[in-house]
Design an enzyme around this catalytic site. Structure first.
Site, PDB file in Angstrom:
ATOM      1  N   GLY A  11       0.838  -1.291   0.035  1.00  0.00           N
ATOM      2  CA  GLY A  11       0.084  -0.039   0.032  1.00  0.00           C
ATOM      3  C   GLY A  11       0.757   1.232  -0.010  1.00  0.00           C
ATOM      4  N   LEU A  90      -3.568  -6.792  -7.717  1.00  0.00           N
ATOM      5  CA  LEU A  90      -3.174  -7.714  -8.557  1.00  0.00           C
ATOM      6  C   LEU A  90      -4.138  -8.699  -9.263  1.00  0.00           C
ATOM      7  CD1 LEU A  90       0.116  -8.662  -6.534  1.00  0.00           C
ATOM      8  CD2 LEU A  90      -0.259  -7.261  -8.475  1.00  0.00           C
ATOM      9  N   ILE A  93      -9.809  -7.288 -13.342  1.00  0.00           N
ATOM     10  CA  ILE A  93     -10.961  -6.631 -13.028  1.00  0.00           C
ATOM     11  C   ILE A  93     -12.178  -7.222 -13.808  1.00  0.00           C
ATOM     12  CG2 ILE A  93     -12.305  -4.576 -13.182  1.00  0.00           C
ATOM     13  CD1 ILE A  93     -10.394  -4.317 -10.969  1.00  0.00           C
ATOM     14  N   ASN A 107      -5.234   2.674 -13.391  1.00  0.00           N
ATOM     15  CA  ASN A 107      -4.263   1.726 -12.668  1.00  0.00           C
ATOM     16  C   ASN A 107      -2.884   2.459 -12.944  1.00  0.00           C
ATOM     17  OD1 ASN A 107      -3.125  -0.859 -11.845  1.00  0.00           O
ATOM     18  ND2 ASN A 107      -2.598  -0.972 -14.069  1.00  0.00           N
ATOM     19  N   HIS A 109       1.057   1.464 -13.421  1.00  0.00           N
ATOM     20  CA  HIS A 109       1.979   0.291 -13.620  1.00  0.00           C
ATOM     21  C   HIS A 109       3.352   0.599 -13.633  1.00  0.00           C
ATOM     22  CE1 HIS A 109       3.142  -3.452 -15.501  1.00  0.00           C
ATOM     23  NE2 HIS A 109       3.889  -2.777 -16.214  1.00  0.00           N
ATOM     24  N   ASP A 150      -3.281  -4.076 -18.709  1.00  0.00           N
ATOM     25  CA  ASP A 150      -2.381  -2.773 -18.829  1.00  0.00           C
ATOM     26  C   ASP A 150      -2.476  -2.300 -20.318  1.00  0.00           C
ATOM     27  OD1 ASP A 150       0.204  -4.947 -17.004  1.00  0.00           O
ATOM     28  OD2 ASP A 150      -1.140  -3.447 -16.165  1.00  0.00           O
ATOM     29  N   GLU A 180       5.714   6.571  -9.617  1.00  0.00           N
ATOM     30  CA  GLU A 180       4.521   6.222  -9.061  1.00  0.00           C
ATOM     31  C   GLU A 180       3.782   6.980  -7.931  1.00  0.00           C
ATOM     32  OE1 GLU A 180       4.075   1.869  -8.195  1.00  0.00           O
ATOM     33  OE2 GLU A 180       6.015   1.593  -8.931  1.00  0.00           O
TER      34      GLU A 180
HETATM   35  C1  GRF Z   1       4.530  -2.294  -6.677  1.00  0.00           C
HETATM   36  O1  GRF Z   1       5.213  -3.346  -7.384  1.00  0.00           O
HETATM   37  C2  GRF Z   1       4.146  -0.976  -7.435  1.00  0.00           C
HETATM   38  O2  GRF Z   1       5.350  -0.751  -8.181  1.00  0.00           O
HETATM   39  C3  GRF Z   1       2.827  -1.680  -8.079  1.00  0.00           C
HETATM   40  O3  GRF Z   1       2.441  -2.292  -7.216  1.00  0.00           O
HETATM   41  C4  GRF Z   1       3.112  -2.880  -6.516  1.00  0.00           C
HETATM   42  C5  GRF Z   1       2.586  -2.804  -5.078  1.00  0.00           C
HETATM   43  O4  GRF Z   1       2.538  -1.199  -4.690  1.00  0.00           O
HETATM   44  N1  GRF Z   1       2.194  -0.395  -8.517  1.00  0.00           N
HETATM   45  P1  GRF Z   1       2.000  -0.903  -3.387  1.00  0.00           P
HETATM   46  O5  GRF Z   1       3.128  -0.497  -2.471  1.00  0.00           O
HETATM   47  O6  GRF Z   1       1.012  -1.784  -2.661  1.00  0.00           O
HETATM   48  O7  GRF Z   1       1.257   0.426  -3.584  1.00  0.00           O
END
Ligand code: GRF
Length: 195
Positions: A11, A90, A93, A107, A109, A150, A180
C-alpha cells in the site's frame, strides 16, 4: 470525487494518495474505501490508521470467480464511487465492472507501457525484466483500465533512469519514489478537478 482504492500489498501507492489528500496535492476528493483481495495486505492497516473503511473481498471466500466478481461489483456500486483506483491490485477486474465503470478505473503500472507489461509483469518481475533487457530508461504509467491487462488509454508517464549496480529492489524503490507516488496522486487530482 468519491474514490475507492483497490490494493493487494504494502500500500505505498495508497499511502501516497492519503498523504496527497492531507497535504492538499489532491483536492475535491474523498477516499471512501480501500478494498483488498488479501486480508493480510498492510495497505488495509494504512487505511484503518487513516479512518478509511478497509474491506477484504477475496476470491478465496467465494465458491467461484463469478461469485467473487458479483460481490466486488455489488460493494463498489453500494459505495457510490466516481473513480476506482488500482494501486498495486493484482486481481483482474471483472469485465462487467470495466463496462459499468468505463473510463472511471485507473491503474498504476511500474514501467513505460507498452514495455514490460501484461500477464506476469507485476511487482519485482517488471524490474527484473527491465534489468535483464538492459534498457537505460524505465518509469511508470497511469492508464485507464479496459478489458485487457495494462492496455487501456495512457493518462500520464514519468521516466526514471536505470543506474549502474541497480538491483530489482533498488530500481523498484526509485520507480516508486520518483514516478508512481507522483503520477497517481496527480492523475486523481486531474480527474477530481476536470470540468
Ligand atoms: C509495486 O510493485 C508497485 O510498483 C506496483 O504495485 C506494487 C505494490 O505497490 N504499482 P504498493 O506498495 O502496494 O502500492
Amino acid at each position: 470525487l468519491r474514490v475507492a482504492v483497490l490494493v493487494s500489498g504494502g500500500g505505498t501507492n495508497l499511502q501516497a494518495i492519503i498523504d496527497a489528500v492531507k497535504d492538499g496535492t489532491i483536492t475535491n476528493t474523498e477516499l471512501v474505501a480501500v478494498i483488498s483481495n488479501n486480508a493480510n495486505a498492510y495497505a488495509l492497516t494504512r487505511a484503518k490508521e487513516n479512518g478509511i473503511e478497509a474491506l477484504c473481498i477475496s476470491p478465496k471466500d467465494y465458491a467461484d470467480r463469478a461469485d467473487f466478481h458479483k460481490a466486488l461489483l455489488e460493494k463498489i456500486n453500494e459505495l457510490k464511487v466516481d473513480l476506482i483506483v488500482l494501486a498495486g491490485y493484482l486481481v483482474k477486474i471483472p469485465e462487467e465492472m470495466v463496462h459499468q465503470y468505463s473510463h472511471r478505473i485507473i491503474n498504476i503500472h511500474p514501467s513505460l507501457i507498452p514495455s514490460f507489461c501484461g500477464v506476469g509483469y507485476y511487482g519485482l518481475h517488471v524490474h527484473e525484466a527491465v534489468l535483464e533487457k538492459g534498457v537505460k530508461v524505465t518509469g511508470a504509467t497511469v492508464h485507464y483500465v479496459d478489458e485487457g491487462m495494462d492496455t487501456g488509454e495512457i493518462i500520464a508517464q514519468k521516466p526514471v533512469m536505470v543506474e549502474e549496480g541497480d538491483t530489482p529492489e533498488i530500481l523498484q524503490k526509485r520507480v516508486m519514489e520518483q514516478a508512481e507516488w507522483k503520477l497517481l496522486p496527480a492523475a486523481i487530482n486531474m480527474i477530481a478537478n476536470q470540468k
